[in-house]
Design a protein around this motif. Structure first.
Motif, short mmCIF file in Angstrom:
data_model
loop_
_atom_site.label_atom_id
_atom_site.label_comp_id
_atom_site.label_asym_id
_atom_site.label_seq_id
_atom_site.Cartn_x
_atom_site.Cartn_y
_atom_site.Cartn_z
N VAL A 331 -34.41 101.47 27.45
CA VAL A 331 -35.32 101.33 28.60
C VAL A 331 -35.04 99.99 29.27
CG1 VAL A 331 -37.71 101.30 29.36
CG2 VAL A 331 -37.04 102.72 27.40
N LEU A 332 -34.55 100.04 30.50
CA LEU A 332 -34.21 98.83 31.23
C LEU A 332 -35.36 98.39 32.12
CD1 LEU A 332 -31.50 100.33 30.43
CD2 LEU A 332 -30.45 99.06 32.30
N GLY A 333 -35.38 97.10 32.42
CA GLY A 333 -36.40 96.57 33.32
C GLY A 333 -36.01 96.81 34.77
N GLY A 334 -36.22 95.81 35.61
CA GLY A 334 -36.02 95.99 37.04
C GLY A 334 -34.57 96.21 37.42
N ILE A 335 -34.35 97.17 38.32
CA ILE A 335 -33.02 97.41 38.89
C ILE A 335 -33.14 97.35 40.40
CG2 ILE A 335 -32.40 98.89 36.93
CD1 ILE A 335 -32.64 101.28 38.93
N PRO A 336 -32.02 97.23 41.13
CA PRO A 336 -32.09 97.27 42.59
C PRO A 336 -32.78 98.54 43.07
CG PRO A 336 -29.91 96.57 41.88
CD PRO A 336 -30.64 96.98 40.64
N THR A 337 -33.54 98.43 44.13
CA THR A 337 -34.41 99.45 44.75
C THR A 337 -35.77 99.52 44.08
OG1 THR A 337 -33.79 101.42 43.44
CG2 THR A 337 -32.41 100.87 45.36
N ILE A 338 -35.94 98.90 42.91
CA ILE A 338 -37.23 98.94 42.22
C ILE A 338 -37.83 97.55 42.07
CG2 ILE A 338 -38.33 99.43 39.98
CD1 ILE A 338 -36.63 101.87 39.72
N ASN A 339 -37.00 96.55 41.84
CA ASN A 339 -37.51 95.20 41.63
C ASN A 339 -36.50 94.19 42.15
OD1 ASN A 339 -39.25 93.18 40.79
ND2 ASN A 339 -39.61 94.11 38.78
N LEU A 340 -36.91 92.92 42.21
CA LEU A 340 -36.05 91.85 42.72
C LEU A 340 -35.32 91.11 41.61
CD1 LEU A 340 -38.52 90.33 45.34
CD2 LEU A 340 -36.57 91.83 45.81
N ASP A 341 -35.71 91.33 40.36
CA ASP A 341 -35.20 90.49 39.27
C ASP A 341 -34.10 91.17 38.46
OD1 ASP A 341 -36.80 92.35 38.08
OD2 ASP A 341 -38.02 90.93 36.95
N TYR A 342 -33.35 92.07 39.09
CA TYR A 342 -32.26 92.73 38.38
C TYR A 342 -31.19 91.74 37.95
CZ TYR A 342 -27.75 95.03 37.82
OH TYR A 342 -26.53 95.41 37.35
N SER A 343 -30.70 91.94 36.75
CA SER A 343 -29.49 91.27 36.27
C SER A 343 -28.75 92.24 35.38
CB SER A 343 -29.83 90.01 35.47
OG SER A 343 -28.66 89.48 34.86
N PRO A 344 -27.41 92.26 35.43
CA PRO A 344 -26.67 93.11 34.50
C PRO A 344 -26.70 92.57 33.07
CG PRO A 344 -25.16 91.75 35.74
CD PRO A 344 -26.52 91.52 36.33
N MET A 345 -27.16 91.32 32.92
CA MET A 345 -27.33 90.74 31.59
C MET A 345 -28.75 91.04 31.11
SD MET A 345 -24.38 89.48 31.22
CE MET A 345 -23.05 89.42 32.45
N TRP A 346 -28.85 91.73 30.01
CA TRP A 346 -30.15 92.19 29.52
C TRP A 346 -30.43 91.56 28.16
CZ3 TRP A 346 -32.66 95.42 32.91
CH2 TRP A 346 -31.87 96.01 33.91
N ARG A 347 -31.60 90.90 28.03
CA ARG A 347 -32.01 90.38 26.73
C ARG A 347 -32.77 91.46 25.99
NH1 ARG A 347 -37.01 88.79 28.70
NH2 ARG A 347 -36.94 87.97 30.81
N LEU A 348 -32.41 91.65 24.76
CA LEU A 348 -32.82 92.83 24.02
C LEU A 348 -34.18 92.62 23.34
CD1 LEU A 348 -30.30 94.92 22.02
CD2 LEU A 348 -32.57 94.53 21.09
N PHE A 349 -35.08 93.57 23.58
CA PHE A 349 -36.38 93.63 22.93
C PHE A 349 -36.36 94.81 21.96
CE2 PHE A 349 -37.43 90.99 26.41
CZ PHE A 349 -38.70 90.44 26.26
N PRO A 350 -36.13 94.61 20.66
CA PRO A 350 -36.20 95.73 19.72
C PRO A 350 -37.63 96.21 19.57
CG PRO A 350 -35.10 93.81 18.76
CD PRO A 350 -35.80 93.35 19.98
N LEU A 351 -37.83 97.54 19.60
CA LEU A 351 -39.16 98.13 19.49
C LEU A 351 -39.22 99.00 18.24
CD1 LEU A 351 -41.22 99.85 22.33
CD2 LEU A 351 -40.99 100.91 20.08
#
Length: 405
Positions: A331-351
């Motif tokens: 599950v990714l956070g913000g991407i272009p067209t949905i949010n302004l804070d997109y980055s291809p670098m993702w810090r991982l939140f294990p659930l």
């Protein structure tokens, strides 16, 4: 996704009938849901083969996203990509470069920190990557007269053989053993600062091979040697200046998306992602707030012990993936067209779902970071170590290619 040759099915009942009809219809068929007076309510299509196991239906065209990309519907985010939805692949321009030693470097460009250049090259715009000019997190390059890149340092060894051996059948995660299929040296990072550009710009430029042009031209038809190319590569052809890579299905704010997974800063994560292990990415800033100054990454939620069962519509997570049921459906956070804070670098939140949530039947497929936050606030999830749900220092490079809905 053209609809001119689609077969149409008219449904007169609700969601159950829709699901049943979708499962029965051929790939590419379209469903028209009608209300009591026979008026169309929405148009829905059977999902392409590459994602059908986990996502049975998608929106059909014409869709509102054609008017405004923020609206519902498919959006090609990486305009330079040719996407094959049935195969689940993306074909991108193959870029040529070299190290100062003269060794060939073949790479792709997926994101930039300059909006105009992103539009020019048909790639994603990521302003947050500008905060990545720290330590070894970003390497440097110059552009030569012929348009090729010369990198100051950083090489990738593609010879290791990728492997992940799951744990016991009742506990496949963590795996018994693992080996990333490609390993970057201490100076390798996909993030590249162009020294001789009039604009200050950082590119996300993952390396897909360091073999000779002659060697790679034997792989144009797809018979690739993964001892010489990235494990996500299914075809590579310097002659045609193209490379085709396997896409990964995930979710963002309840929308299915497809993305590339190219590097990670941890060998286990790199192995699970079939990505290059790039220890230099450990130098990325880690401010922990998505839009705070200095934060160069966005959040990605990786479910560990989600529901299992290949046909379970709530199937998700590493346990399921290591059991051979499909991808982890991150599950990714913000991407272009949905949010302004997109980055291809993702810090991982294990659930990790707590046993209480599992016992009460509360476990379900999470498709939004907001849902994860809600479950955290309700005390139903935790991190790998039993502590609070949080980022744990792992970073993955996952450029978004296509928003499916």
């Amino acid at each position: 996704m053209p609809t001119s040759r689609c077969t149409k099915f008219t449904l007169l009942s609700g969601a159950a009938a829709l699901v049943a009809a979708a499962a029965a219809m051929p790939a590419g068929a379209e469903v028209v849901v009608r209300g009591k007076e026979g008026k169309p309510l929405s148009e829905i299509r059977r999902a392409p083969a590459s994602i059908y196991q986990d996502q049975h239906t998608i929106t059909a065209q014409p869709s509102p996203s054609e008017v405004k990309p923020e609206f519902l519907g498919p959006v090609v985010l990486m305009k330079s990509a040719h996407i094959d939805l049935e195969k689940g692949t993306a074909t991108l321009p193959l870029r040529k470069g070299k190290l100062k030693t003269g060794q060939p470097v073949w790479f792709i460009i997926t994101d930039t920190t300059d909006e105009n250049l992103s539009n020019l090259h048909g790639v994603n715009y990521s302003p947050k990557m500008a905060y990545g000019l720290t330590g070894a997190a970003t390497r440097h390059a110059t552009i030569e007269k012929d348009g090729s890149f010369t990198f100051n340092a950083g090489s990738v060894d593609f010879k290791p053989v990728w492997s992940v051996v799951p744990g016991a059948a009742n506990a496949p995660f963590p795996p018994k053993s693992f080996q990333p299929g490609s390993v970057g040296d201490a100076a390798y990072s996909p993030m590249v600062y162009v020294d001789n550009s009039a604009k200050s710009v950082i590119l996300n430029a993952p390396v897909v091979s360091m073999a000779s042009e002659a060697e790679l031209n034997t792989m144009c038809d797809g018979n690739v040697d993964h001892a010489k190319v990235h494990d996500k590569v299914v075809a590579i052809c310097p002659r045609d200046e193209t490379v085709t890579l396997k896409l990964t299905l995930g979710y963002t704010f309840d929308k299915p998306i497809q993305y590339l997974s190219t590097e990670a800063n941890d060998p286990l994560v790199a192995s699970l992602e079939t990505a290059t292990y790039a220890p230099a990415l450990k130098d990325l800033p880690f401010a922990l707030e998505d839009a705070s100054p200095g934060e160069s990454a966005e959040r990605i939620v990786v479910v560990v012990n989600g529901a299992t069962g290949k046909d379970n519509p709530h199937r998700q997570g590493l346990v399921s993936a290591l059991s051979g049921e499909g991808g982890p459906l991150n599950v990714l956070g913000g991407i272009p067209t949905i949010n302004l804070d997109y980055s291809p670098m993702w810090r991982l939140f294990p659930l990790v779902w707590k046993q209480e949530a599992i016992d009460k039947g509360y476990r379900y497929r999470i498709t939004s970071a907001l849902q994860a936050a809600e479950m955290d606030d309700r005390g139903l999830i935790q991190s790998l170590d039993g502590g609070p749900f949080r980022a744990v220092g792992f970073v993955v490079n996952c450029p978004v290619v296509y928003r499916i809905n």
